[in-house]
Design an enzyme around this catalytic site. Structure first.
Site, PDB file in Angstrom:
ATOM      1  N   GLU A  85      22.261   0.217 -11.269  1.00 59.08           N
ATOM      2  CA  GLU A  85      22.007   1.621 -11.204  1.00 59.08           C
ATOM      3  C   GLU A  85      23.011   2.602 -10.964  1.00 59.08           C
ATOM      4  OE1 GLU A  85      18.986   2.758 -12.069  1.00 59.08           O
ATOM      5  OE2 GLU A  85      17.662   1.007 -12.079  1.00 59.08           O
ATOM      6  N   CYS A 138      21.943  10.461  -7.279  1.00 56.88           N
ATOM      7  CA  CYS A 138      22.237   9.998  -8.303  1.00 56.88           C
ATOM      8  C   CYS A 138      21.543  10.867  -9.592  1.00 56.88           C
ATOM      9  CB  CYS A 138      21.950   8.539  -8.581  1.00 56.88           C
ATOM     10  SG  CYS A 138      20.477   8.050  -8.387  1.00 56.88           S
TER      11      CYS A 138
HETATM   12  P1  NDP Z   1      30.426   2.458  -4.878  1.00 57.89           P
HETATM   13  O1  NDP Z   1      30.396   2.008  -6.251  1.00 57.89           O
HETATM   14  O2  NDP Z   1      31.555   2.594  -4.274  1.00 57.89           O
HETATM   15  O3  NDP Z   1      29.591   1.316  -3.733  1.00 57.89           O
HETATM   16  C1  NDP Z   1      28.356   0.975  -3.973  1.00 57.89           C
HETATM   17  C2  NDP Z   1      28.209  -0.592  -3.012  1.00 57.89           C
HETATM   18  O4  NDP Z   1      29.132  -1.193  -3.735  1.00 57.89           O
HETATM   19  C3  NDP Z   1      28.785  -0.480  -1.686  1.00 57.89           C
HETATM   20  O5  NDP Z   1      28.044  -1.436  -0.943  1.00 57.89           O
HETATM   21  C4  NDP Z   1      30.046  -1.036  -1.996  1.00 57.89           C
HETATM   22  O6  NDP Z   1      30.737  -1.559  -0.868  1.00 57.89           O
HETATM   23  C5  NDP Z   1      29.991  -1.850  -2.797  1.00 57.89           C
HETATM   24  N1  NDP Z   1      31.124  -2.378  -3.588  1.00 57.89           N
HETATM   25  C6  NDP Z   1      32.402  -1.741  -3.773  1.00 57.89           C
HETATM   26  N2  NDP Z   1      33.184  -2.467  -4.393  1.00 57.89           N
HETATM   27  C7  NDP Z   1      32.464  -3.596  -4.881  1.00 57.89           C
HETATM   28  C8  NDP Z   1      33.018  -4.809  -5.516  1.00 57.89           C
HETATM   29  N3  NDP Z   1      34.175  -4.916  -6.224  1.00 57.89           N
HETATM   30  N4  NDP Z   1      32.214  -5.734  -5.878  1.00 57.89           N
HETATM   31  C9  NDP Z   1      30.780  -5.523  -5.358  1.00 57.89           C
HETATM   32  N5  NDP Z   1      30.398  -4.653  -4.695  1.00 57.89           N
HETATM   33  C10 NDP Z   1      31.215  -3.421  -4.393  1.00 57.89           C
HETATM   34  O7  NDP Z   1      29.322   3.426  -4.847  1.00 57.89           O
HETATM   35  P2  NDP Z   1      29.225   4.734  -3.523  1.00 57.89           P
HETATM   36  O8  NDP Z   1      28.629   3.882  -2.346  1.00 57.89           O
HETATM   37  O9  NDP Z   1      30.182   5.356  -3.565  1.00 57.89           O
HETATM   38  O10 NDP Z   1      27.729   5.423  -4.028  1.00 57.89           O
HETATM   39  C11 NDP Z   1      27.842   6.414  -4.815  1.00 57.89           C
HETATM   40  C12 NDP Z   1      27.493   6.125  -6.412  1.00 57.89           C
HETATM   41  O11 NDP Z   1      26.043   5.734  -6.254  1.00 57.89           O
HETATM   42  C13 NDP Z   1      27.506   7.277  -6.982  1.00 57.89           C
HETATM   43  O12 NDP Z   1      27.810   7.083  -8.285  1.00 57.89           O
HETATM   44  C14 NDP Z   1      25.867   7.580  -7.450  1.00 57.89           C
HETATM   45  O13 NDP Z   1      25.408   8.054  -8.565  1.00 57.89           O
HETATM   46  C15 NDP Z   1      25.316   6.107  -7.543  1.00 57.89           C
HETATM   47  N6  NDP Z   1      23.935   6.021  -6.990  1.00 57.89           N
HETATM   48  C16 NDP Z   1      23.191   5.560  -8.325  1.00 57.89           C
HETATM   49  C17 NDP Z   1      21.498   5.466  -8.102  1.00 57.89           C
HETATM   50  C18 NDP Z   1      20.745   5.146  -9.217  1.00 57.89           C
HETATM   51  O14 NDP Z   1      19.636   4.725  -9.097  1.00 57.89           O
HETATM   52  N7  NDP Z   1      21.280   5.156 -10.618  1.00 57.89           N
HETATM   53  C19 NDP Z   1      21.155   6.013  -6.873  1.00 57.89           C
HETATM   54  C20 NDP Z   1      22.248   6.307  -5.749  1.00 57.89           C
HETATM   55  C21 NDP Z   1      23.492   6.169  -5.789  1.00 57.89           C
HETATM   56  P3  NDP Z   1      31.569  -0.587   0.319  1.00 57.89           P
HETATM   57  O15 NDP Z   1      30.432  -0.962   1.576  1.00 57.89           O
HETATM   58  O16 NDP Z   1      32.807  -1.269   0.396  1.00 57.89           O
HETATM   59  O17 NDP Z   1      31.553   0.712  -0.175  1.00 57.89           O
END
Ligand code: NDP
Length: 491
Positions: free
Chosen positions: A250, A284
Site C-alpha cells: 500500500e 496516502c
Molecule cells: P516509509 O516507506 O519510509 O516507511 C514505512 C515503513 O517501512 C516503516 O515502518 C519503515 O521503518 C519501514 N521500512 C523502511 N525501510 C525499510 C526496508 N528497507 N525494509 C523494510 N521496511 C522498511 O514510509 P513513511 O513511514 O514515511 O510513510 C509515508 C508513506 O506511506 C507515504 O508514501 C504514504 O503515501 C504511504 N502510505 C500509504 C497508505 C496506503 O494505504 N496506500 C496509507 C498510509 C501511508 P522506519 O521505522 O525505519 O521508518
C-alpha cells in the site's frame, strides 16, 4: 521513565542490543516515552517464534470460530480502552484527538467485520471433465506474515493488516514505524489479554533498514504486507524475491479531486478541505490535486482559501483542534522544502506556505494549510507526493481534460468527483486509473470495501473480502470417487 518492551514469543523483552529510542511529541518536541530499539536479531527470534506457533503450536489449524471469538474479544478490549489509546496516539502523532478516537472505533469495527466473514462459506465446488472426480477449493493460511506500517495512522494501518492476517489463521510479526510505536505496544498488551497464544502475535520495534528488511528478506516469512512510501516498497519487492514470498504493498498517491461546475458548491468546497487537510494532509489517499472546472475556478479558490484559513490548528489534545503538527522535524523540513520548490517553479501561494511560529507553537512542527495556484502539470509539486498540508489547484475545461489531468501521474490510489450529473460522474470515474473512487464525497474508508491502488500506488488490496483473500492460499482438492489404476504404463 521505564522502557517500553517488545513482545517476542510471549515474553515482553528489551532489545538484544539494549538500545532504546526516545519517542517525541510533535506538538512540542518533548520526549513522551522511551522504547526498545529492536535489531534484526530480535526480528529473527520473533520470526522463529511465529513459525513454531504456526507449524507446531497448532494455530494454523484452529477453528474459524475460535479465531473469530478472539478478534471480538480484542475489539471489546480496544473499545474499553479507547480513551487511553486515543490519547497515546495523539501524543505520538499530533493528530486531533477526535481523529484518534475515530481510528480506535473504526479498528474495532474492522476486527468484528473479519470475525463475521471468516466463518462464512468460502471456496468453490466445480465440475471436472471427469464425472468420477469431485473438485473443491479451500482457503488456507499462508503461514508467517511480516507486517510493516508507516506512521500516519499507526492504529488503523496496524489493524488493517493484523485483523485479516489473524482471521485467516496466520501468525504475525508486526513492525510499527520506529517513530510511532506507542499505540502498538498498548494494542499488543490488549491482544495478549484477549487470549492470543504465545508466539502467534509478535511485536518488534526498530528501524526499517534492519528489522523491516529482515521481515522482507527472511525465507521463514511467507508473506509481507507493507504500508509506506514507494522507495521502500521497491526495496521490499526486491528483498521478498529471495523466497518469492507474497507481497501486499500500500504505497503513496497524488490523488485528483475533480470539481465540476455543476457540483453542489458548498459540498465541493467542504470536501476539498476535508480531503486534503484531514490528518494534516498526511494521508496516502489525500485529494492533493484539486482539479476545478474553469467557469467556477476563481470562486472555488476564494472559498477554499477562506475555509483553509479558518481551520483550528494546535495541540491535538486541545478542545476543538482539527489540525495538528506534522509528524517530525525531518518531515516538516521535507514539506517546507516542497513549498520552496513550488515557489521556485513559479506557482503562487494563495494561502499558508510557512511554519507556524506563534507563541505556543514554536517548539512544535506546525505548518499552515497551504494552497498553490498557477500550477503546471509537470511541476514537482504537482507530480510528487508531499504528504503534508499542501494542495495544488489545477484548472480544466470539460470532461476530457479533467480525465487527462487526473491520470497524469505515476500514482493511482484514489480519486474524487463532484457533479450533479450521475452520468458524467460514472463516465469520468470509469476512465480514471485509480483503485479507490468517490462521487460527491471524499475520503471515507469502509471495512467492507477493498482498499488499494493502480499503477505505482501498490499491489493487492486490503479490507473487504479481498483483504482476507490476500492472507490466504487457495488449495484445490480433487477426490476420485471411482478408485482404480489408470493402466497408463501397463495396458
Ligand atoms: P516509509 O516507506 O519510509 O516507511 C514505512 C515503513 O517501512 C516503516 O515502518 C519503515 O521503518 C519501514 N521500512 C523502511 N525501510 C525499510 C526496508 N528497507 N525494509 C523494510 N521496511 C522498511 O514510509 P513513511 O513511514 O514515511 O510513510 C509515508 C508513506 O506511506 C507515504 O508514501 C504514504 O503515501 C504511504 N502510505 C500509504 C497508505 C496506503 O494505504 N496506500 C496509507 C498510509 C501511508 P522506519 O521505522 O525505519 O521508518
Amino acid at each position: 521513565m521505564s522502557v517500553k518492551k517488545m513482545l517476542i514469543d510471549g515474553e515482553w523483552v528489551l532489545s538484544s542490543s539494549q538500545e532504546t529510542r526516545d519517542i517525541i511529541n510533535p506538538a512540542d518536541g518533548s520526549v513522551i516515552a522511551t522504547v526498545a530499539e529492536g535489531t534484526s536479531e530480535d526480528a529473527k527470534k520473533a520470526i522463529q517464534a511465529a513459525k513454531k506457533a504456526f507449524y507446531e503450536g497448532g494455530w494454523g489449524e484452529t477453528s474459524a470460530y475460535d479465531r473469530a471469538s478472539l478478534l471480538r474479544s480484542f475489539a471489546d478490549e480496544l473499545e474499553a480502552n479507547v480513551d487511553e489509546i486515543a490519547k497515546l496516539e495523539t501524543l505520538n502523532t499530533g493528530k486531533a484527538l477526535i481523529e484518534s478516537e475515530y481510528d480506535v472505533y473504526d479498528s474495532a469495527n474492522i476486527l468484528r467485520y473479519y470475525a463475521g466473514i471468516v466463518t462464512q462459506p468460502s471456496g468453490q465446488t466445480y465440475t471436472l471433465n471427469d464425472p468420477a472426480v469431485q473438485g473443491i477449493t479451500v482457503r488456507e493460511p499462508i503461514g508467517v506474515c511480516g507486517l510493516i506500517v508507516a506512521w500516519n495512522f499507526p492504529i488503523s494501518l496496524a489493524i488493517w493488516k493484523i485483523a485479516p492476517a489473524l482471521a485467516a489463521g496466520n501468525t504475525i510479526v508486526f513492525k510499527p514505524s520506529e517513530i510511532t510505536p506507542l499505540s502498538a505496544v498498548k494494542m499488543f498488551e490488549l491482544m495478549e489479554k484477549a487470549g492470543y497464544p504465545k508466539g502467534v502475535i509478535n511485536l518488534v520495534m526498530g528501524p526499517g533498514a534492519t528489522v523491516g528488511n529482515e521481515l522482507a528478506e527472511s525465507h521463514d516469512v511467507d508473506k509481507v504486507a507493507f504500508t509506506g512510501g514507494i522507495v521502500t516498497g521497491r526495496k521490499i519487492m526486491q528483498a521478498a524475491s529471495g523466497n518469492v514470498k507474497g507481497i501486499t504493498l500500500e504505497l503513496g498517491g497524488k490523488s485528483p479531486n475533480i470539481i465540476f461546475a455543476d457540483a453542489d458548491f458548498d459540498t465541493a468546497v467542504d470536501y476539498g478541505l476535508y480531503g486534503m487537510f484531514y490528518n494534516q494532509g498526511e494521508v496516502c489517499s489525500a485529494g492533493s490535486r484539486i482539479l476545478v472546472e474553469d467557469t467556477i475556478y476563481d470562486k472555488y479558490l476564494e472559498a477554499l482559501v477562506e475555509g483553509a484559513m479558518k481551520i483550528k490548528i494546535g495541540n491535538g489534545l486541545d478542545e476543538g483542534v482539527k489540525m495538528g503538527p506534522v509528524i517530525s522535524k525531518d518531515h516538516m523540513n521535507k514539506v517546507l522544502n516542497y513549498i520552496k520548490i513550488g515557489k521556485e517553479e513559479g506557482a503562487t501561494v494563495a494561502c499558508g506556505g510557512y511554519r507556524i511560529m506563534d507563541s505556543g507553537y514554536e517548539k512544535g512542527f506546525f505548518i499552515a494549510p497551504t494552497i498553490f495556484t498557477d500550477t503546471k502539470p509537470d511541476m514537482r509539486i504537482v507530480q510528487e507526493e508531499i504528504f503534508g498540508p499542501v494542495v495544488v489547484l489545477q484548472k480544466f475545461h470539460g470532461e476530457e481534460e479533467a480525465v487527462k489531468l487526473a491520470n497524469d501521474t505515476t500514482y493511482g490510489l484514489a480519486a474524487g468527483i463532484f457533479t450533479s450529473d450521475n452520468g458524467k460522474a460514472l463516465r469520468v470515474i470509469k476512465k480514471v486509473r485509480a483503485g479507490i473512487t468517490w462521487v460527491n464525497t471524499y475520503g471515507p474508508v469502509y471495512p467492507e470495501a477493498p482498499w488499494g491502488g493502480y499503477k505505482q500506488s501498490g499491489i493487492g488490496r486490503e479490507l473487504g473480502t479481498y483483504g482476507l483473500d490476500d492472507f490466504t492460499e487457495v488449495k484445490q482438492i480433487n477426490i476420485n470417487t471411482n478408485v482404480g489404476p489408470t493402466q497408463w504404463f501397463h495396458e
